[in-house]
Design a protein around this motif. Sequence first.
Motif, PDB file in Angstrom:
ATOM      1  N   THR A  34      -3.249  -0.790  -6.767  1.00  0.00           N
ATOM      2  CA  THR A  34      -2.030  -1.353  -6.192  1.00  0.00           C
ATOM      3  C   THR A  34      -0.828  -0.526  -6.633  1.00  0.00           C
ATOM      4  O   THR A  34      -0.911   0.294  -7.544  1.00  0.00           O
ATOM      5  CB  THR A  34      -1.854  -2.818  -6.613  1.00  0.00           C
ATOM      6  OG1 THR A  34      -1.917  -2.907  -8.042  1.00  0.00           O
ATOM      7  CG2 THR A  34      -2.947  -3.688  -6.012  1.00  0.00           C
ATOM      8  N   LEU A  35       0.297  -0.780  -5.997  1.00  0.00           N
ATOM      9  CA  LEU A  35       1.485   0.044  -6.204  1.00  0.00           C
ATOM     10  C   LEU A  35       2.013  -0.028  -7.631  1.00  0.00           C
ATOM     11  O   LEU A  35       2.621   0.930  -8.118  1.00  0.00           O
ATOM     12  CB  LEU A  35       2.572  -0.383  -5.213  1.00  0.00           C
ATOM     13  CG  LEU A  35       3.761   0.554  -5.003  1.00  0.00           C
ATOM     14  CD1 LEU A  35       3.299   1.923  -4.520  1.00  0.00           C
ATOM     15  CD2 LEU A  35       4.740  -0.049  -4.003  1.00  0.00           C
ATOM     16  N   ARG A  71       6.502  -3.793  -7.137  1.00  0.00           N
ATOM     17  CA  ARG A  71       5.846  -3.964  -5.840  1.00  0.00           C
ATOM     18  C   ARG A  71       6.599  -3.229  -4.727  1.00  0.00           C
ATOM     19  O   ARG A  71       6.191  -3.259  -3.578  1.00  0.00           O
ATOM     20  CB  ARG A  71       5.715  -5.448  -5.492  1.00  0.00           C
ATOM     21  CG  ARG A  71       4.787  -6.206  -6.418  1.00  0.00           C
ATOM     22  CD  ARG A  71       4.761  -7.693  -6.067  1.00  0.00           C
ATOM     23  NE  ARG A  71       4.300  -7.938  -4.700  1.00  0.00           N
ATOM     24  CZ  ARG A  71       3.023  -8.067  -4.357  1.00  0.00           C
ATOM     25  NH1 ARG A  71       2.070  -7.981  -5.285  1.00  0.00           N
ATOM     26  NH2 ARG A  71       2.686  -8.296  -3.097  1.00  0.00           N
ATOM     27  N   GLN A  93       4.289  -3.271  -1.526  1.00  0.00           N
ATOM     28  CA  GLN A  93       2.964  -3.832  -1.724  1.00  0.00           C
ATOM     29  C   GLN A  93       2.847  -5.162  -1.002  1.00  0.00           C
ATOM     30  O   GLN A  93       3.650  -6.068  -1.197  1.00  0.00           O
ATOM     31  CB  GLN A  93       2.693  -4.027  -3.221  1.00  0.00           C
ATOM     32  CG  GLN A  93       1.308  -4.567  -3.540  1.00  0.00           C
ATOM     33  CD  GLN A  93       0.214  -3.558  -3.261  1.00  0.00           C
ATOM     34  OE1 GLN A  93       0.234  -2.446  -3.774  1.00  0.00           O
ATOM     35  NE2 GLN A  93      -0.772  -3.951  -2.452  1.00  0.00           N
ATOM     36  N   ILE A  98      -0.442  -1.473   1.608  1.00  0.00           N
ATOM     37  CA  ILE A  98       0.936  -1.089   1.302  1.00  0.00           C
ATOM     38  C   ILE A  98       1.623  -0.739   2.612  1.00  0.00           C
ATOM     39  O   ILE A  98       1.092   0.040   3.413  1.00  0.00           O
ATOM     40  CB  ILE A  98       0.976   0.110   0.339  1.00  0.00           C
ATOM     41  CG1 ILE A  98       0.381  -0.290  -1.015  1.00  0.00           C
ATOM     42  CG2 ILE A  98       2.405   0.622   0.150  1.00  0.00           C
ATOM     43  CD1 ILE A  98       0.169   0.862  -1.958  1.00  0.00           C
TER      44      ILE A  98
END
Length: 208
Positions: A34-35, A71, A93, A98
């Motif tokens: 994830t970001l 995020r 995110q 994304i």
Amino acid sequence: MVRSLFTQKGRSIFLLMAMLLLTHSASAYADKVTLNTFCSQLAGEWQGSAANPNVYPKKVTTSVMCSADRRNLFISVSRGSRFTNSETWWFRQQNGHILLVYANGVTDDVSQELTLYEQAGRYSFLGKGEINQRPALVQLQFDPIIDDTDTDTDTDTDTDTSASADQAILGWQWQQSAHYLDDDSEQYQVVRAISLLKPSAEETQLTE
């Protein structure tokens, strides 16, 4: 005529299979992340150059901001890289992907869904979209530029060349590539490259 149609259909099936293989190849060798794993690493003020194929590199400055919850990632590239206006890249995110919103103040804004992968300290955003009005698989890859001046001189064939905790990251090499789906080639083509360097690192590279 019928044979020609079957040949064209077979080529389309081949391209579709190649597209699926290229899309999933990253997940076979890298971890989907994830970001928030990457956002804070890229944040800061950077200097460097931007280059397109067959175009002389131009100096640019790049500002990167990471939101408090990590995020949202905002990248602003200074004017003069491609357009008279600066350009912005907003990565956000969401649940399973994304969302990228790209704007340059000249052409229409572009929105695209991406997936982020990490392998040995390298990060790649992958997704399907359009470049120059052509359907393409898009790859935005960030490779760390490592300060190896203090690395051990011991030669070991099994030494890991990835960025480790005791190696200083001087910056990032941002490579924007595309695999055009209307082309028989299975290779990604570099559309643009931008170097993101700390001012001291850029001065060092210029004097070498």
